[in-house]
Design an enzyme around this catalytic site. Structure first.
Site, PDB file in Angstrom:
ATOM      1  N   ARG A 146       0.806  -1.223   0.000  1.00  0.00           N
ATOM      2  CA  ARG A 146       0.000   0.000   0.000  1.00  0.00           C
ATOM      3  C   ARG A 146       0.840   1.275   0.000  1.00  0.00           C
ATOM      4  O   ARG A 146       0.366   2.318  -0.446  1.00  0.00           O
ATOM      5  CB  ARG A 146      -0.947   0.001   1.200  1.00  0.00           C
TER       6      ARG A 146
ATOM      7  N   ASP B 201     -15.471  10.716   7.357  1.00  0.00           N
ATOM      8  CA  ASP B 201     -14.481   9.662   7.199  1.00  0.00           C
ATOM      9  C   ASP B 201     -13.102  10.287   7.291  1.00  0.00           C
ATOM     10  O   ASP B 201     -12.927  11.479   6.997  1.00  0.00           O
ATOM     11  CB  ASP B 201     -14.653   8.936   5.857  1.00  0.00           C
TER      12      ASP B 201
END
Length: 285
Positions: free
Chosen positions: A44, A153
């Site tokens: 990632r 978020d």
């Protein structure tokens, strides 16, 4: 001499580097990165190392730990957090919302009252729009009421996608056909949430581990499959903060594998499957 661009991020972080990244993530968000996730971190973050031209994770850690690395730290958090969602996920919550929670709240709104719902950890907005569709089916006049949904978020990319309200056809598989026809319009390859429903939802970037800027309280809070990634102490603190953010009689919906800690001073009581209601409060703010 700089390392070739193609080799940047190809070497996995060392154990010490992994621990440093895990500590940064924990300090920043409260999220625990379990041991054994080294390959996940590499996969990632390799793109970030290449984009920055950094040869080692040591250099990357130094950057995100620095005063000037705040934006990159946000990108690191975005890369390392998991965004799994779909419309009407854990549908029993939406049945409880439709049958039990919303009717008295809508009555209150029609009397001129203020009603607020919060989708915390909203990912790309599918949860918030599921709530919105549930409201719209019960109250076609929702646009005339003092009723809003806040969707937050930690990932700014998810917030941007949610605000656009545009989803591929595959994402709509869980949406009943009647609701698809009513609340989505095809635009190119994607389906767009209709504008009046988008107007019901406000999207904001928010790290649950930080200070919350909201001044008003909420009648309903959805925070599902988020707290499970937190350390136990951070979980307990978050439950307390959610309780403080609820109006008397307000509801908290959590994920299928999450349970609210039973603190001796807590007024949250079980009100269904992974559903809690705030009791024994006498004032409404």
């Amino acid at each position: 001499m700089n390392a070739p661009q193609s080799t940047l991020g190809q070497v996995a972080p060392t154990e010490a580097e992994f621990r440093a990244i895990a500590q940064l993530l924990s300090d920043t968000t409260g999220i625990v990165l379990a041991p054994g996730k080294t390959s996940m971190v590499q996969s990632r973050l390799a793109k970030r190392l290449r984009a920055l031209g950094l040869a080692t994770y040591k250099d990357y850690i130094a950057l995100v730990s620095s005063e000037g690395g705040r934006d990159e730290c946000r990108r690191m958090v975005s890369a390392l957090t998991t965004n799994v969602t779909h419309f009407f996920r854990e549908n029993h919550h939406f049945e409880t919302l439709r049958q039990v929670v919303l009717p008295p709240l809508l009555e209150e709104a029609r009397r001129g009252g203020r009603v607020r719902l919060w989708s915390a950890g909203s990912s790309n907005g599918q949860e918030a729009y599921s709530i919105a569709m549930t409201i719209a089916e019960l109250a076609p006049d929702f646009a005339t009421l003092n009723l809003r949904i806040l969707a937050t978020d930690i990932d700014p990319l998810m917030i941007e996608q949610g605000a656009k309200g545009s989803y591929p056809a595959a994402a709509l598989e869980a949406v009943p056909e009647k609701l698809r026809k009513k609340y989505f319009r095809k635009e190119g390859e994607n389906y767009q949430v209709v504008s009046n429903l988008r107007g019901l939802v406000q999207f904001r970037e928010l790290n649950l581990h930080d200070r919350w800027p909201m001044r008003g309280k909420f009648d309903v809070i959805f925070c599902r499959n988020v707290v499970i990634y937190f350390a136990p102490a951070a979980q307990a603190l978050l439950w307390e903060r959610f309780e403080e953010q609820l109006t008397p009689g307000g509801y908290l919906f959590v994920g299928h594998s999450e349970r609210v800690t039973d603190g001796k001073h807590s007024n949250l009581r079980t009100a269904g499957v992974t559903t809690y209601q705030l009791t024994n409060r006498t004032s409404r703010i």
